[in-house]
Design an enzyme around this catalytic site. Structure first.
Site, PDB file in Angstrom:
ATOM      1  CG  ASP A   1      11.290  21.611  26.709  1.00  0.00           C
ATOM      2  OD1 ASP A   1      11.971  20.922  25.927  1.00  0.00           O
ATOM      3  OD2 ASP A   1      10.081  21.427  26.898  1.00  0.00           O
TER       4      ASP A   1
ATOM      5  CG  HIS B   1       7.993  14.058  26.745  1.00  0.00           C
ATOM      6  ND1 HIS B   1       8.706  14.913  25.945  1.00  0.00           N
ATOM      7  CD2 HIS B   1       7.410  14.814  27.701  1.00  0.00           C
ATOM      8  CE1 HIS B   1       8.535  16.145  26.376  1.00  0.00           C
ATOM      9  NE2 HIS B   1       7.751  16.127  27.444  1.00  0.00           N
TER      10      HIS B   1
ATOM     11  CD  GLU C   1       8.382  24.520  28.353  1.00  0.00           C
ATOM     12  OE1 GLU C   1       8.804  23.461  28.826  1.00  0.00           O
ATOM     13  OE2 GLU C   1       7.262  24.621  27.837  1.00  0.00           O
TER      14      GLU C   1
ATOM     15  CB  CYS D   1       6.497  21.706  36.590  1.00  0.00           C
ATOM     16  SG  CYS D   1       6.583  22.544  35.003  1.00  0.00           S
TER      17      CYS D   1
ATOM     18  NE  ARG E   1      12.637  16.932  27.148  1.00  0.00           N
ATOM     19  CZ  ARG E   1      11.519  17.434  27.654  1.00  0.00           C
ATOM     20  NH1 ARG E   1      11.189  18.699  27.405  1.00  0.00           N
ATOM     21  NH2 ARG E   1      10.758  16.726  28.415  1.00  0.00           N
TER      22      ARG E   1
END
Ligand code: PEP
Ligand code: MG
Length: 592
Positions: free
Chosen positions: A475, A204, A451, A522, A485
């Site tokens: 995800d 993130h 996800e 997205c 990730r």
């Protein structure tokens, strides 16, 4: 001599500037420049803090009971000595007067310099004294009372005076890690790029960097050890390389590239209000991903036709673990809805957990604090369902915002039909509560994020319950390939081109299209031009991405012919080298 450090490129472009090293735990320290006229008062603020801490240490020492071990008194003496040491206070003053850093920034900059000197000491006893300096700085940082300038800077982090203070060298941030919550502090910051030792492409922290559109490299392992405070560095956000102390020739080359990308940006800017339609007349919806309501205006400006993902969890961060109340959330959602002027706003319910902890601190620290394996733990809808009161509060706030425009609710990380049932029960209850309170709300569509592979595999069943789905490829890749990730150690295995990922994507898009349900992507793949044609070929007509990516994706859409692309899809999906097959197909060649 110039050195190179390699990492993962996460946000494109070139940044050239002086390194500002910041310890991960101090990334949230205010960073702003002060005007020449404020230097004296800033040094005074530092002096007052020093005197305050010294008085406190002195009082502690005097109050020590007679039976206290004498090491305690000795420790307080060391701390008192440090407080008056030129290498700490004198040098900090120099950062303020020479560089015009605010006192907190100056202190943390000097701490980095001293910490290195301690790290390099041969003598183990002396090396351990680093902890004493850290404790003293920590106390000083707490003691520093915000100045009027500081208070404004804390509200609008690190923005100001940077530009007012002409002639200052550009600055780039170097840290071991930056938590997603702290990235928000940099939204309008003095930094023109950043490098971290840890992190993956879709952590993130990287996502927020992309949304800010500043060059960044993460997972550059040794960067914060090899780079020194104030070094000149080049961040190549395309190649994932950081060049420390570049030679004049290298610097000139990068300055040239910087000018080129500015020109390219200006060219793409002209596409802002052109509708995204393919050569064969297929209209494509380009939506924006936002983190805060304040990002909504920028989304419109970039030419987005709505918000496809409002990551509401960013409203929940930097608040010491306290969640925002219903009214506060409602106001935030309403502001975004009003800013979008009738265009849809898709608000995702809170996705806390994994690398987005509620409390502040680096993602790295939290990775091991919250459950053994937080990416597989109590995150997103699982967390919301475990806090039913909080969940209904958020649903009520979102529903109330629907009275001001077009709102859609998006549920993250759904994997079980039981979660679907519980979510709809919570929604029914939230509506009832609003009815009882006489609060207005409108119809909202409810969608699920796809996800988790389970959701993609049983997409038909999910679509019986939801109005739309949005594929979170960040995800979906993480969970399909079992790759954390945010972990740079396995970043090389994080592969959006993996045939299993492509099959899940294709299956989800084609089933949603067949069943007449809206489907969007997205995750970061939506804003990556390498995948635009492939996603169009799969039948995708809705992409949601950072506003800064919209123009580039639009350019690809305008040049695409979906009929031609569809003809190559099977070959790409069947291939062991899908990226190569697609590349050749786009050039009108075949792969053998
Ligand atoms: C995703 O997983 O692709 C996504 C869009 O959600 P986030 O990145 O916030 O986890
Ligand atoms: Mg996600």
């Amino acid at each position: 001599m110039s050195i190179q450090v390699f990492g993962t490129p996460v946000s494109r472009g070139v940044a050239i500037g002086r390194a500002v090293l910041v310890a991960s735990s101090r990334v949230d320290v205010a960073h702003y420049f002060i005007g020449i006229d404020r230097i004296e008062s800033e040094i005074d603020r530092l002096r007052q803090a020093r005197d305050g801490v010294a008085a406190e240490f002195g009082a502690l020492k005097n109050e020590l009971p007679a039976e206290a071990p004498h090491e305690l008194a000795a420790l307080l003496d060391v701390h008192l000595m440090l407080l008056h040491d030129e290498s700490l206070i004198g040098a900090t003053k120099a950062w303020i007067s020479d560089r015009h850093y605010n006192a907190e920034w100056a202190l943390s900059a000097q701490l980095e310099v001293l910490a290195r000197q301690f790290d390099e000491m041969e003598d183990a006893y002396l090396r351990e004294r680093k902890a004493d300096v850290e404790q003293v700085v920590e106390r000083l940082l707490r003691e520093l009372r915000p100045s009027a300038v500081g208070a404004a800077a804390a509200g609008a982090p690190a923005t100001q005076a940077a530009r007012d203070f002409g002639g200052e060298d550009p600055l780039v941030l170097v840290a071991n890690d930056v938590a997603p919550a702290d990235m928000l502090q940099f939204k309008r910051s003095v930094f023109t790029g950043f490098v971290t030792d840890v992190g993956g492409r879709t952590s993130h922290t990287a996502i927020v960097a992309r949304s800010m559109d500043i060059p960044a490299v993460v997972g550059a392992r040794e960067a914060s050890r090899l780079i020194r405070q104030d070094d000149w560095i080049v961040i190549d956000g395309d190649a994932g390389v950081v060049i420390v102390d570049p030679s004049p020739i290298v610097l000139e080359e990068y300055r040239f590239r910087q000018r080129q990308s500015e020109l390219e940006r200006a060219r793409l800017d002209r596409l802002r209000h052109t509708p995204a339609v393919t050569l064969d007349g297929q209209a494509v919806e380009l939506l924006a991903n936002i983190e805060l309501p304040g990002d909504a205006a920028g989304a419109l400006e970039a030419g987005a036709v709505g918000v496809g993902l409002f990551r509401s969890e960013f409203l929940f961060m930097n608040r010491g673990g306290n969640v925002p109340g219903e009214d506060e959330q409602f106001e935030a959602y309403r502001d975004a809805v009003i800013a979008l002027q009738g265009l849809p706003v898709t608000i995702r319910t809170v996705d806390i957990g994994a690398d987005k902890p509620l409390e502040r601190g680096s993602a790295q620290e939290h990775r091991y604090d919250h459950g053994l394996n937080p990416a597989l733990g109590l995150r997103a809808i699982r967390w919301s369902l475990s806090e039913p009161g909080m969940f209904r509060q958020q649903l009520r706030a979102i529903l109330r915002a629907s009275a001001y425009g077009k709102v859609r609710i998006l549920i993250p990380m759904v994997a079980h039909l039981g979660e679907v049932r519980m979510t709809f029960e919570a929604l029914t209850r939230a509506r009832q509560q609003l009815d009882d309170a006489g609060r207005a709300y409108s119809q909202v569509e409810v969608g699920a994020m796809v996800e988790v592979p389970a959701a993609a595999v049983m997409i038909d069943r999910f679509l019986r319950h939801f109005d739309f789905v949005s594929i979170g490829t960040n995800d979906l890749i993480q969970y399909t390939l079992a790759i954390d990730r945010a972990d740079e150690a396995v970043a090389h295995l994080y592969d959006p081109w993996h045939p299993a990922v492509l099959q899940l994507l294709h299956h989800t898009i084609s089933r949603a299209n067949a069943l007449g349900r809206a489907v969007s992507v997205c995750g970061e793949m939506a804003g990556d031009v390498a995948f635009t044609e492939l996603l169009l070929a799969m039948g995708l007509r809705s992409f949601s991405m950072h506003p800064a990516r919209i123009a580039s994706i639009k350019q690809r859409v305008l040049r695409a012919d979906t009929r031609q692309l569809a003809a190559h899809l099977e070959q790409v999906l069947d291939s062991d080298a899908p990226a190569e097959v697609l590349r050749l197909a786009l050039q009108g060649r075949t792969w053998h």
